[in-house]
Design a protein around this motif. Sequence first.
Motif, PDB file in Angstrom:
ATOM      1  N   LYS A 269       0.825  -1.213   0.000  1.00 34.80           N
ATOM      2  CA  LYS A 269       0.000   0.000   0.000  1.00 34.80           C
ATOM      3  C   LYS A 269       0.862   1.267   0.000  1.00 34.80           C
ATOM      4  N   TYR A 271       1.016   3.366  -2.287  1.00 35.55           N
ATOM      5  CA  TYR A 271       0.282   4.463  -2.919  1.00 35.55           C
ATOM      6  C   TYR A 271      -0.483   5.324  -1.915  1.00 35.55           C
ATOM      7  N   LEU A 272      -0.636   4.826  -0.679  1.00 31.03           N
ATOM      8  CA  LEU A 272      -1.312   5.621   0.347  1.00 31.03           C
ATOM      9  C   LEU A 272      -0.445   6.777   0.846  1.00 31.03           C
ATOM     10  N   ASN A 273       0.833   6.744   0.517  1.00 36.40           N
ATOM     11  CA  ASN A 273       1.741   7.830   0.875  1.00 36.40           C
ATOM     12  C   ASN A 273       1.492   9.011  -0.063  1.00 36.40           C
ATOM     13  N   PRO A 274       0.978  10.142   0.445  1.00 31.49           N
ATOM     14  CA  PRO A 274       0.684  11.284  -0.429  1.00 31.49           C
ATOM     15  C   PRO A 274       1.938  11.890  -1.059  1.00 31.49           C
ATOM     16  N   ARG A 312      -5.037   4.872  -6.136  1.00 29.13           N
ATOM     17  CA  ARG A 312      -5.682   5.623  -5.054  1.00 29.13           C
ATOM     18  C   ARG A 312      -7.192   5.722  -5.278  1.00 29.13           C
ATOM     19  N   SER A 337      -6.983   7.600   1.059  1.00 29.09           N
ATOM     20  CA  SER A 337      -6.723   6.913  -0.212  1.00 29.09           C
ATOM     21  C   SER A 337      -5.381   7.350  -0.797  1.00 29.09           C
ATOM     22  N   GLY A 338      -4.728   8.313  -0.126  1.00 27.36           N
ATOM     23  CA  GLY A 338      -3.392   8.728  -0.555  1.00 27.36           C
ATOM     24  C   GLY A 338      -3.300  10.123  -1.131  1.00 27.36           C
ATOM     25  N   ASN A 340      -3.334  14.256  -1.053  1.00 23.08           N
ATOM     26  CA  ASN A 340      -2.893  15.207  -0.033  1.00 23.08           C
ATOM     27  C   ASN A 340      -3.813  16.404   0.123  1.00 23.08           C
TER      28      ASN A 340
END
Length: 364
Positions: A269, A271-274, A312, A337-338, A340
């Motif tokens: 996961k 892609y959850l990192n903005p 996302r 969902s990633g 920001n």
Amino acid sequence: MELNFNIFNIIILIGIFQGFVFGVIVFFNKNYRLSSNYFLVCTALALSINNLQYLIIDIELVKKLYFQIPFEFLIMPMFYVFVNMYLQIKLFKSTIVFILSPFVLSLMFRIFVKLALVPLSNKTVQTLLTFEEYLSLVFSILMILIILFKIYNYEKSRTEFNLSDVKAKTRWLKQALIIGIVTCASWLFVIKDNIARFEEDLSTYYPLWIIISILVYWIVYKGIIETRILNQRFDIRNNTIKSIPITKKVLPLSDDLFLEIENAIINEKLYLNPNLSLERISEKFDLSVSHLSRIINKNSDHSFTDFINHLRINESKKLLINPDYENYTIEAIGYESGFNSKSNFYTAFKKETQKTPSAYRSSK
């Protein structure tokens, strides 16, 4: 009795009224009944009641307020406690007692002045209260600086994305503190002009009261919304972590490097990192940024940004139609969902689905 109402009094009265309304909303609406919000409401009420004490004199409801409670010493301590709870920072009881001590001491001082066995001249009382007001101003400024320092340390300690930790949004807090600094500047002007308690004309106080009315609206309206979003994000994140297998799927080494990259991004996961970037992924797989970009463009028919946003959006779709989250805000789902920001979420979602997140949720 004819009251001295003008347009400024009406604006200020609306600000006072909204402080009490927000208090009722927080205490009686289960969606906002959170421990941190109680301190936010106490901040708003301290601001509102402090304004009210002066307003009832200005509109000539009474000729003189014989005893005023020093609510100005409660404003920043209440907000300080709220900020610590909002940012999940441990707060010691001794700290709370310490920051509340100026209010207690000021209250005792005013009681002493009121009940002084030796009568004090008006000039002596004026001098003492003016000195106390300067102390209150200095105390408020120091509290603002301490809170800003807390926010700075919080942001500095969370520069890296951590799936087990939700980073609270702090921009609105800093905006509220900027309004607080403007309030203190106006307050200093009023004290220097020396009108506040000792003259019949309180019109110099109008700009300060109006700024406080804006501050009440900003900190409570933004505060209860941001706190709700943050708590919803904690719930979603906890369930997200539970859904990740303890033993992640490991693919055998193959020539299909894109498949390995895609599965790592999905299974872990990432892609959850903005703040996920080509650089971060390239470091993970020991590839050059340009080589990684070519692999993604060739195999997904998307740029890196669109490829990650697609993942996302798929995540957000699951959350939007999940009955467990039907009352959760669009913002909380977008952040978890990633994305920001709310605007980036809406733009990317509509680009791929031709619908807004709200419309998509309603159609399912």
